[in-house]
Scaffold this active site. Structure first.
Site, PDB file in Angstrom:
ATOM      1  N   HIS A 263       9.529 -14.347   5.574  1.00 55.14           N
ATOM      2  CA  HIS A 263       8.702 -15.253   6.480  1.00 55.14           C
ATOM      3  C   HIS A 263       8.350 -14.188   7.859  1.00 55.14           C
ATOM      4  CE1 HIS A 263       8.109 -18.686   8.835  1.00 55.14           C
ATOM      5  NE2 HIS A 263       9.117 -19.096   8.841  1.00 55.14           N
TER       6      HIS A 263
ATOM      7  N   HIS B 133       1.787 -16.782  -0.251  1.00 54.34           N
ATOM      8  CA  HIS B 133       1.817 -17.900   0.753  1.00 54.34           C
ATOM      9  C   HIS B 133       2.623 -18.995  -0.110  1.00 54.34           C
ATOM     10  CE1 HIS B 133       1.736 -20.760   3.974  1.00 54.34           C
ATOM     11  NE2 HIS B 133       1.791 -19.687   4.872  1.00 54.34           N
TER      12      HIS B 133
ATOM     13  N   ASP C 217       0.425 -12.416   8.278  1.00 59.94           N
ATOM     14  CA  ASP C 217       1.073 -11.199   8.611  1.00 59.94           C
ATOM     15  C   ASP C 217       0.180  -9.821   8.057  1.00 59.94           C
ATOM     16  OD1 ASP C 217       3.776 -13.192   7.854  1.00 59.94           O
ATOM     17  OD2 ASP C 217       3.300 -12.380  10.019  1.00 59.94           O
TER      18      ASP C 217
HETATM   19  C1  SDX Z   1       4.815 -16.552   6.676  1.00 65.09           C
HETATM   20  O1  SDX Z   1       5.481 -21.290   5.181  1.00 65.09           O
HETATM   21  C2  SDX Z   1       4.742 -20.777   6.064  1.00 65.09           C
HETATM   22  O2  SDX Z   1       3.814 -21.497   6.515  1.00 65.09           O
HETATM   23  C3  SDX Z   1       5.033 -19.379   6.569  1.00 65.09           C
HETATM   24  C4  SDX Z   1       4.015 -18.845   7.676  1.00 65.09           C
HETATM   25  C5  SDX Z   1       4.165 -19.541   8.895  1.00 65.09           C
HETATM   26  O3  SDX Z   1       3.059 -19.379   9.661  1.00 65.09           O
HETATM   27  O4  SDX Z   1       5.296 -19.913   9.277  1.00 65.09           O
HETATM   28  O5  SDX Z   1       2.772 -18.863   6.808  1.00 65.09           O
HETATM   29  C6  SDX Z   1       4.336 -17.422   7.785  1.00 65.09           C
HETATM   30  O6  SDX Z   1       6.128 -16.290   6.239  1.00 65.09           O
HETATM   31  C7  SDX Z   1       3.947 -15.725   5.831  1.00 65.09           C
HETATM   32  C8  SDX Z   1       4.241 -15.150   4.373  1.00 65.09           C
HETATM   33  C9  SDX Z   1       4.920 -13.717   4.939  1.00 65.09           C
HETATM   34  N1  SDX Z   1       5.576 -13.245   3.902  1.00 65.09           N
HETATM   35  C10 SDX Z   1       5.300 -12.232   3.009  1.00 65.09           C
HETATM   36  O7  SDX Z   1       4.035 -11.696   3.171  1.00 65.09           O
HETATM   37  C11 SDX Z   1       6.199 -11.601   2.083  1.00 65.09           C
HETATM   38  C12 SDX Z   1       5.430 -11.487   0.696  1.00 65.09           C
HETATM   39  N2  SDX Z   1       5.182 -12.701   0.043  1.00 65.09           N
HETATM   40  C13 SDX Z   1       5.947 -13.246  -0.780  1.00 65.09           C
HETATM   41  O8  SDX Z   1       7.438 -12.967  -0.756  1.00 65.09           O
HETATM   42  C14 SDX Z   1       5.761 -14.552  -1.306  1.00 65.09           C
HETATM   43  O9  SDX Z   1       4.368 -14.589  -1.436  1.00 65.09           O
HETATM   44  C15 SDX Z   1       5.988 -15.850  -0.539  1.00 65.09           C
HETATM   45  C16 SDX Z   1       7.531 -15.754  -0.071  1.00 65.09           C
HETATM   46  C17 SDX Z   1       5.320 -15.860   0.954  1.00 65.09           C
HETATM   47  C18 SDX Z   1       5.664 -17.080  -1.109  1.00 65.09           C
HETATM   48  O10 SDX Z   1       6.517 -17.191  -2.376  1.00 65.09           O
HETATM   49  P1  SDX Z   1       6.176 -18.427  -3.283  1.00 65.09           P
HETATM   50  O11 SDX Z   1       4.642 -18.959  -3.134  1.00 65.09           O
HETATM   51  O12 SDX Z   1       7.339 -18.690  -3.537  1.00 65.09           O
HETATM   52  O13 SDX Z   1       5.340 -17.504  -4.555  1.00 65.09           O
HETATM   53  P2  SDX Z   1       6.627 -17.062  -5.711  1.00 65.09           P
HETATM   54  O14 SDX Z   1       7.502 -16.428  -5.228  1.00 65.09           O
HETATM   55  O15 SDX Z   1       6.694 -18.235  -6.665  1.00 65.09           O
HETATM   56  O16 SDX Z   1       5.664 -16.023  -6.447  1.00 65.09           O
HETATM   57  C19 SDX Z   1       4.652 -16.653  -7.369  1.00 65.09           C
HETATM   58  C20 SDX Z   1       4.348 -15.124  -8.460  1.00 65.09           C
HETATM   59  C21 SDX Z   1       5.736 -14.412  -8.634  1.00 65.09           C
HETATM   60  O17 SDX Z   1       5.095 -13.700  -9.758  1.00 65.09           O
HETATM   61  P3  SDX Z   1       5.845 -14.125 -11.268  1.00 65.09           P
HETATM   62  O18 SDX Z   1       7.291 -14.247 -11.322  1.00 65.09           O
HETATM   63  O19 SDX Z   1       5.282 -15.379 -11.463  1.00 65.09           O
HETATM   64  O20 SDX Z   1       5.630 -13.191 -12.058  1.00 65.09           O
HETATM   65  O21 SDX Z   1       3.721 -14.356  -7.473  1.00 65.09           O
HETATM   66  C22 SDX Z   1       4.397 -13.035  -7.264  1.00 65.09           C
HETATM   67  C23 SDX Z   1       5.944 -13.382  -7.541  1.00 65.09           C
HETATM   68  O22 SDX Z   1       6.511 -12.535  -7.951  1.00 65.09           O
HETATM   69  N3  SDX Z   1       4.401 -12.866  -5.764  1.00 65.09           N
HETATM   70  C24 SDX Z   1       4.154 -11.549  -5.322  1.00 65.09           C
HETATM   71  C25 SDX Z   1       4.132 -11.652  -4.016  1.00 65.09           C
HETATM   72  N4  SDX Z   1       4.211 -12.884  -3.580  1.00 65.09           N
HETATM   73  C26 SDX Z   1       4.466 -13.603  -4.610  1.00 65.09           C
HETATM   74  N5  SDX Z   1       3.884 -10.480  -6.052  1.00 65.09           N
HETATM   75  C27 SDX Z   1       3.727  -9.393  -5.309  1.00 65.09           C
HETATM   76  N6  SDX Z   1       3.605  -9.197  -3.975  1.00 65.09           N
HETATM   77  C28 SDX Z   1       3.744 -10.501  -3.119  1.00 65.09           C
HETATM   78  N7  SDX Z   1       3.565 -10.574  -1.754  1.00 65.09           N
END
Ligand code: SDX
Length: 389
Positions: A229, A268, A324
């Protein structure tokens, strides 16, 4: 799955809740605060004006804004005991943990804050929290740096005052470059609210028990600290520093595809297209680097973005830069250490948390948080004596 909760006003924080504050269209990359597009607010507004909009639902008149700015400005000081509380932490305690504990401790100085049914009591705590959270953020930073605290200077604007409390040393006043002040204002505006994200959900969930707003916001700070997050901005900088040069990007990308780590700052829960805030922050980078010189990590970030936007692995998963990805580059250029980045996010998000909390406590239909459970464990069975286990 029929077991998964659908919308039910009796259950706060299940799969959905009702709100009129922020609208997001994740496919079209739309973000609006009370109907105003984030792009227009970032260009024309100030952070305290946006805070007023989020809290009251309309842009303030000049008189309303002047009164609001006056009230916030004259509540920036902390009770002197707060300093002793912060001094109890080790020098290397993470600023987000110190902030979470300090926000929670603030409630002990305002015992009336629990009377949340009184609109004047609610407004007084909202003003105090928005006014004092930059002072708390600056004090935990100075404690971590081993430097004396700098008290608020109420002749300065909200963001100038924050920068002065962070960085002023022996000079009588701290003159921040107006372009850097403006960049931080824009970043605060972009972080101000984001509908039902993890930390706002924590604020609403804890707030639904009718606890005081300091305790609810402290829960939001704790949720924001997580690397998935708000902690992602700090993780992005550590990732870019670890990659070091663009030559190392291919191996890094291979590691991400192999599931060894995530590309922090990408992806996201809602935006399955470009995060509109990332576009604005990327432009703010140019303005800041005019003053500070280009952050050498920018080249690595731009190359990473280029590869990710073309690579099937990321395209298939709809992974785009989020808020971010570039914000940390600006914070580093403003001479913040990485562990302070999420504190900056928390300061920006405080008006949004409080607007959402205020909306929740005034909505008679929204009850205490009690998400529905899908039970997957054993059902009724008899106790087994130790001799038979
Ligand atoms: C914020 O919700 C909000 O509004 C939050 C926010 C706010 O203003 O409050 O916008 C702020 O928290 C922004 C997000 C910051 N976090 C990151 O940058 C951390 C990296 N991102 C990931 O951890 C992830 O993208 C999330 C947690 C942000 C979102 O996760 P999702 O939508 O639940 O996606 P998922 O976990 O279901 O992933 C789908 C696929 C998976 O691969 P498969 O299992 O299908 O093979 O995408 C992959 C994930 O492994 N994936 C990534 C990835 N994010 C998702 N792979 C590599 N790098 C990434 N960053």
């Amino acid at each position: 799955d029929p077991g998964i909760a659908t919308y039910d006003p009796g259950f706060v924080n299940t799969s959905s809740c009702r709100s009129s504050i922020t609208y997001i269209d994740g496919d079209k990359g739309i973000l609006e605060y009370r109907g105003y597009p984030i792009e227009q607010l970032a260009e024309h507004s100030t952070f305290l004006e946006v805070a007023y909009l989020l809290l009251h639902g309309e842009l303030p008149t000049q008189t309303q804004l002047d009164e609001w700015v006056h009230d916030v400005t004259y509540h920036t000081f902390l009770h002197e005991n707060c300093k002793q509380f912060i001094e109890g932490f080790r020098y290397d305690a993470h600023p987000m943990v110190m902030l979470m504990a300090s926000v929670s401790a603030l409630s002990t100085f305002y015992p009336e804050a629990g009377d949340i049914s009184d609109p004047e009591v609610r407004q007084a705590q909202i003003t105090r929290l928005i006014a004092k959270i930059p002072t708390l953020g600056a004090f935990v930073f100075r404690h971590q740096q081993g430097k004396p605290y700098v008290y608020p200077d109420n002749r300065l604007s909200y963001t100038e005052n924050f920068l002065a409390m962070l960085f002023r040393m022996s000079e009588p006043t701290y003159q921040a470059d107006p372009r850097l002040v403006q960049a931080l204002e824009v970043l605060f505006i972009l972080h101000a609210d984001h509908e039902q994200n993890c930390s706002t959900n924590a604020v609403r969930s804890v707030g639904s028990s009718q606890v005081d707003p300091y305790s609810a916001v402290a829960a939001g700070v704790g949720a924001l600290y997580g690397p998935l997050h708000g902690g992602a901005n700090e993780a992005v900088l550590r990732m870019l520093n670890r990659i070091k040069t663009t030559d190392n990007i291919p191996d890094f990308i291979d590691g991400v595809k192999a599931g060894k780590e995530k590309l922090m700052g990408f992806g996201h829960r809602v935006y399955k297209n470009y995060d509109p805030r990332a576009k604005i922050i990327k432009k703010a980078c140019d303005d800041v680097f005019e003053v500070t010189g280009v952050n050498p990590l920018l080249k690595i970030a731009q190359e990473l973005e280029k590869i990710a936007l073309e690579d099937e692995y990321f395209v298939k998963r709809k992974l785009y830069p989020n808020v971010d990805f570039y914000s940390g580059l600006i914070y580093e250029a403003l001479e913040f250490p990485p562990e302070m980045f999420t504190v900056l996010f928390a300061i920006g998000r405080t008006p949004g948390w409080l607007a959402q909390w205020s909306e929740l406590v005034q909505d008679k239909e929204q009850k205490i948080a009690r998400p529905k459970q899908i039970y997957t464990g054993e059902r009724t069975r008899d106790f087994i004596p130790m001799s038979e286990r």
